[in-house]
Design a protein around this motif. Structure first.
Motif, PDB file in Angstrom:
ATOM      1  N   ASP A 175       0.822  -1.196   0.000  1.00  0.00           N
ATOM      2  CA  ASP A 175       0.000   0.000   0.000  1.00  0.00           C
ATOM      3  C   ASP A 175       0.857   1.246   0.000  1.00  0.00           C
ATOM      4  N   SER A 176       0.173   2.390   0.015  1.00  0.00           N
ATOM      5  CA  SER A 176       0.842   3.679  -0.070  1.00  0.00           C
ATOM      6  C   SER A 176       1.809   3.903   1.085  1.00  0.00           C
ATOM      7  N   VAL A 177       1.368   3.607   2.312  1.00  0.00           N
ATOM      8  CA  VAL A 177       2.208   3.853   3.481  1.00  0.00           C
ATOM      9  C   VAL A 177       3.487   3.036   3.407  1.00  0.00           C
ATOM     10  N   LEU A 178       3.373   1.745   3.093  1.00  0.00           N
ATOM     11  CA  LEU A 178       4.560   0.889   3.029  1.00  0.00           C
ATOM     12  C   LEU A 178       5.515   1.374   1.949  1.00  0.00           C
ATOM     13  N   SER A 179       5.002   1.759   0.796  1.00  0.00           N
ATOM     14  CA  SER A 179       5.890   2.203  -0.280  1.00  0.00           C
ATOM     15  C   SER A 179       6.658   3.458   0.128  1.00  0.00           C
ATOM     16  N   VAL A 180       5.993   4.357   0.877  1.00  0.00           N
ATOM     17  CA  VAL A 180       6.675   5.568   1.335  1.00  0.00           C
ATOM     18  C   VAL A 180       7.701   5.229   2.415  1.00  0.00           C
ATOM     19  N   VAL A 181       7.349   4.317   3.319  1.00  0.00           N
ATOM     20  CA  VAL A 181       8.298   3.890   4.353  1.00  0.00           C
ATOM     21  C   VAL A 181       9.540   3.285   3.693  1.00  0.00           C
ATOM     22  N   GLN A 182       9.348   2.468   2.666  1.00  0.00           N
ATOM     23  CA  GLN A 182      10.492   1.901   1.948  1.00  0.00           C
ATOM     24  C   GLN A 182      11.328   3.012   1.310  1.00  0.00           C
ATOM     25  N   SER A 183      10.672   4.048   0.811  1.00  0.00           N
ATOM     26  CA  SER A 183      11.404   5.144   0.163  1.00  0.00           C
ATOM     27  C   SER A 183      12.319   5.881   1.133  1.00  0.00           C
ATOM     28  N   LEU A 184      11.997   5.853   2.433  1.00  0.00           N
ATOM     29  CA  LEU A 184      12.849   6.522   3.422  1.00  0.00           C
ATOM     30  C   LEU A 184      14.246   5.916   3.433  1.00  0.00           C
ATOM     31  N   ILE A 187      16.051   7.778   0.811  1.00  0.00           N
ATOM     32  CA  ILE A 187      16.227   9.186   1.178  1.00  0.00           C
ATOM     33  C   ILE A 187      17.376   9.379   2.175  1.00  0.00           C
ATOM     34  N   ILE A 188      17.650   8.374   3.012  1.00  0.00           N
ATOM     35  CA  ILE A 188      18.747   8.529   3.986  1.00  0.00           C
ATOM     36  C   ILE A 188      20.111   8.147   3.406  1.00  0.00           C
ATOM     37  N   ILE A 189      20.140   7.634   2.182  1.00  0.00           N
ATOM     38  CA  ILE A 189      21.417   7.190   1.594  1.00  0.00           C
ATOM     39  C   ILE A 189      22.477   8.295   1.570  1.00  0.00           C
ATOM     40  N   PRO A 190      22.152   9.537   1.146  1.00  0.00           N
ATOM     41  CA  PRO A 190      23.205  10.569   1.117  1.00  0.00           C
ATOM     42  C   PRO A 190      23.901  10.771   2.462  1.00  0.00           C
ATOM     43  N   LEU A 206      23.866  -0.692  -3.780  1.00  0.00           N
ATOM     44  CA  LEU A 206      23.180  -1.933  -4.131  1.00  0.00           C
ATOM     45  C   LEU A 206      21.894  -2.091  -3.307  1.00  0.00           C
ATOM     46  N   GLY A 207      21.995  -1.765  -2.021  1.00  0.00           N
ATOM     47  CA  GLY A 207      20.813  -1.818  -1.172  1.00  0.00           C
ATOM     48  C   GLY A 207      19.745  -0.840  -1.634  1.00  0.00           C
ATOM     49  N   GLY A 208      20.172   0.343  -2.091  1.00  0.00           N
ATOM     50  CA  GLY A 208      19.236   1.341  -2.599  1.00  0.00           C
ATOM     51  C   GLY A 208      18.476   0.846  -3.821  1.00  0.00           C
ATOM     52  N   VAL A 209      19.175   0.134  -4.703  1.00  0.00           N
ATOM     53  CA  VAL A 209      18.536  -0.433  -5.905  1.00  0.00           C
ATOM     54  C   VAL A 209      17.471  -1.457  -5.490  1.00  0.00           C
ATOM     55  N   THR A 226      10.436   9.469  -3.306  1.00  0.00           N
ATOM     56  CA  THR A 226      11.855   9.411  -3.667  1.00  0.00           C
ATOM     57  C   THR A 226      12.239  10.540  -4.613  1.00  0.00           C
ATOM     58  N   ILE A 227      11.431  10.747  -5.640  1.00  0.00           N
ATOM     59  CA  ILE A 227      11.732  11.773  -6.642  1.00  0.00           C
ATOM     60  C   ILE A 227      11.788  13.165  -6.014  1.00  0.00           C
ATOM     61  N   ILE A 228      10.862  13.432  -5.107  1.00  0.00           N
ATOM     62  CA  ILE A 228      10.785  14.771  -4.514  1.00  0.00           C
ATOM     63  C   ILE A 228      11.829  14.988  -3.430  1.00  0.00           C
ATOM     64  N   PHE A 229      12.032  13.983  -2.576  1.00  0.00           N
ATOM     65  CA  PHE A 229      12.815  14.225  -1.363  1.00  0.00           C
ATOM     66  C   PHE A 229      14.253  13.701  -1.394  1.00  0.00           C
ATOM     67  N   LEU A 230      14.607  12.873  -2.371  1.00  0.00           N
ATOM     68  CA  LEU A 230      16.017  12.483  -2.471  1.00  0.00           C
ATOM     69  C   LEU A 230      16.898  13.685  -2.790  1.00  0.00           C
ATOM     70  N   PRO A 231      16.533  14.542  -3.768  1.00  0.00           N
ATOM     71  CA  PRO A 231      17.346  15.751  -3.992  1.00  0.00           C
ATOM     72  C   PRO A 231      17.432  16.641  -2.752  1.00  0.00           C
TER      73      PRO A 231
END
Length: 424
Positions: A175-184, A187-190, A206-209, A226-231
Motif C-alpha cells: 500500500d501507499s504507506v509501506l511504499s513511502v516507508v520503503q522510500s525513506l 532518502i537517507i542514503i546521502p 546496491l541496497g538502494g537499488v 523518492t523523486i521529490i525528497f532524495l534531492p
C-alpha cells in the motif's frame, strides 16, 4: 562481542520498525508495540531514563483522543472494540516514541560520537531486509502465503493487489504507506554514503537499488516520495548549504533520473503477461503514459481533488462527528480518503488542528535547526513527507513511519542535549 552486539541492536531496530501484527491472534499482538513496551520497561526501570522534554508536545494527543472518546459515545452503533481502539491510539504513539528514545540512548552509549550514522545504518539495513522479504514474496507465492498466514486477515480488496503488490510483514498487499516507508531507505542514503568506507558505499548503492525495486512492486507513492525528497536529502546532507551545494546537486539528480528512465525502458523488455509487467505497469502508469503520449496526467490527483470537501453543517465543522471515526469501512458515509478531510469531519476543525500540531511544530523546529544539527535535515524531510501524503490518506502517526520518525526526533533531541552538556 561487537558482532553479537551489532546483531542484537539490529534485531531490536528491525522489529521496532517492521514488527508484524499477528492478526489471527488479534490486533493487540503488534510486535512494534510489544518491542516499544519492552524498550520502555528497560528505559524506565533499568536505564532510569526520564521522559524527555520534547514529549510534552505529544501529550496533547491524550486530550485529542479523550475528546474523540466522548464524540464516538454519541454514535449509537459504536462497539466496545471501537472504544478500545481509540484509547490505544495515544498509548501506542507515546510508547513508540519513548521506545525510539531508548534505542537512541542505547546507540549513543555503544557508538558515542558515531551514534547517528550507526542509527541510519540500522534503519537502512532494516529497510533492505524488508525489501528482500518483499522481493522474495513476489517470486515465491508460497513464501508470501506463509507470511500472510500469520500477518493477514485474508481480506483483500482484489486479486490484482494480492498478486502484484507485495506487503512484506505488514500482512496487507502493498500500500501507499509501506511504499513511502520503503522510500525513506533511499532518502537517507546521502547521509550514510558520505560517512562510510568504500565497501559500505557499494553496499549502500546496491541496497538502494533493491529498496527501489521493492517500491515498484508495492505502490507509486514511494516513487513520488523518492523523486521529490532524495534531492532535498542530498542538499541537506551537505556540510555547506548554499549555491555551490545546489550546483553540485545537479549531476546527482541527473544520475538518479537516468536510473529512473532506465527502469521505464526496462518495462518494455518485460513479457506482456508477466507478474513483473503488471506490477511495473501499475506503479509507473503515470510515467509510462507520459512516455507514450507526452501528457503528464495522474489519475490519483483527479480522484483526490474530488475528495476535497468540508462539512456544510457548522456543528460538524466545529465539533466533528464520531460516526466518521467508527464507520470507516464499506458502509461509511464520508467518501474521502484524505487524512486532513477525515480529521476535520471526525474531530472538528479545532481538535483536528491539535491532532496535527505536534508534527507541524517539529516541522518548524527542524527547519530552524537545519544548518546546525544533522538530524534536523532528515526530520524536516520526514515531517514534510508525513504532512504531504496526509493530503492523500491518513499518514500521521501510522505504524512503521512513526517508528522511523521517532528515531529522527530523538536523535535531534540527543544532539541538542549533547551540545548543551558540552557547553556547560
Amino acid at each position: 562481542m561487537k558482532r553479537i552486539k551489532f546483531i542484537g541492536l539490529f534485531i531490536l531496530v528491525f522489529f521496532y520498525i517492521f514488527g508484524p501484527v499477528f492478526r489471527p491472534i488479534g490486533a493487540w499482538m503488534d510486535l512494534i508495540f510489544v518491542t516499544s513496551l519492552m524498550l520502555s520497561f528497560y528505559g524506565v526501570f533499568v536505564a532510569k531514563l526520564k521522559i524527555p522534554r520534547y514529549f510534552s508536545v505529544f501529550f496533547i494527543l491524550v486530550f485529542v483522543f479523550a475528546y474523540v472518546l466522548v464524540s464516538i459515545s454519541m454514535y449509537p452503533p459504536t462497539a466496545q472494540e471501537d472504544y478500545i481502539r481509540v484509547i490505544l491510539i495515544p498509548i501506542r504513539i507515546l510508547f513508540t516514541m519513548y521506545g525510539g528514545y531508548v534505542i537512541v540512548h542505547l546507540l549513543s552509549v555503544n557508538y558515542e560520537t558515531e551514534y547517528f550514522v550507526s542509527l541510519l545504518k540500522f534503519i537502512f539495513i532494516s529497510i533492505v531486509v524488508h525489501a528482500t522479504i518483499m522481493a522474495y514474496q513476489f517470486y515465491d507465492p508460497d513464501f508470501k502465503e506463509l507470511i500472510y498466514l500469520y500477518t493477514s486477515t485474508g481480506d483483500y480488496r482484489g486479486s490484482n493487489e494480492y498478486n502484484f503488490r507485495m506487503g512484506g510483514l505488514t500482512g496487507n498487499p502493498g500500500d501507499s504507506v509501506l511504499s513511502v516507508v520503503q522510500s525513506l531507505g533511499i532518502i537517507i542514503i546521502p547521509w550514510i554514503y558520505k560517512n562510510v568506507k568504500a565497501y559500505w558505499k557499494i553496499l549502500t548503492i546496491l541496497g538502494g537499488v533493491l529498496i527501489f525495486y521493492s517500491i515498484l512492486i508495492c505502490g507509486r507513492s514511494g516513487i513520488w516520495s523518492t523523486i521529490i525528497f532524495l534531492p532535498a536529502s542530498i542538499y541537506f546532507s551537505s556540510d555547506n548549504k548554499g549555491i555551490a551545494s545546489l550546483i553540485k546537486l545537479v549531476p546527482k539528480v541527473l544520475l538518479f533520473l537516468g536510473f529512473f528512465i532506465a527502469v521505464l525502458f526496462l518495462f518494455d523488455k518485460t513479457e506482456a503477461d508477466s507478474p513483473l509487467n503488471y506490477a511495473l505497469k501499475r506503479s509507473l502508469d503515470t510515467f509510462l503514459d507520459y512516455k507514450e503520449s507526452g501528457s503528464f496526467d495522474d489519475h490519483t490527483v483527479d480522484v483526490l481533488t474530488s475528495h476535497v470537501f468540508l462539512p456544510t453543517d457548522p456543528i460538524t465543522l466545529l465539533f466533528g462527528d464520531g460516526e466518521h471515526v467508527v464507520n470507516t469501512q464499506f458502509t461509511r458515509t464520508l467518501l474521502s480518503d484524505i487524512g486532513f478531510v477525515r480529521n476535520i469531519w471526525s474531530m472538528g476543525i479545532f481538535i483536528a488542528f491539535l491532532f496535527w500540531y505536534p508534527i507541524l511544530y517539529y516541522t518548524m523546529i527542524a527547519f530552524k535547526l537545519l544548518k546546525k544539527y544533522k538530524p534536523a535535515g532528515l526530520l524536516f524531510c520526514f515531517s514534510l513527507i508525513m504532512l504531504i501524503f496526509h493530503a492523500k490518506e491518513s499518514y500521521l502517526y501510522v505504524r512503521m513511519f512513526l517508528s522511523i520518525y521517532s528515531l529522527m526526533l530523538c536523535s535531534l533531541y540527543h544532539s541538542i542535549r549533547k551540545e548543551y552538556h558540552q557547553l556547560n
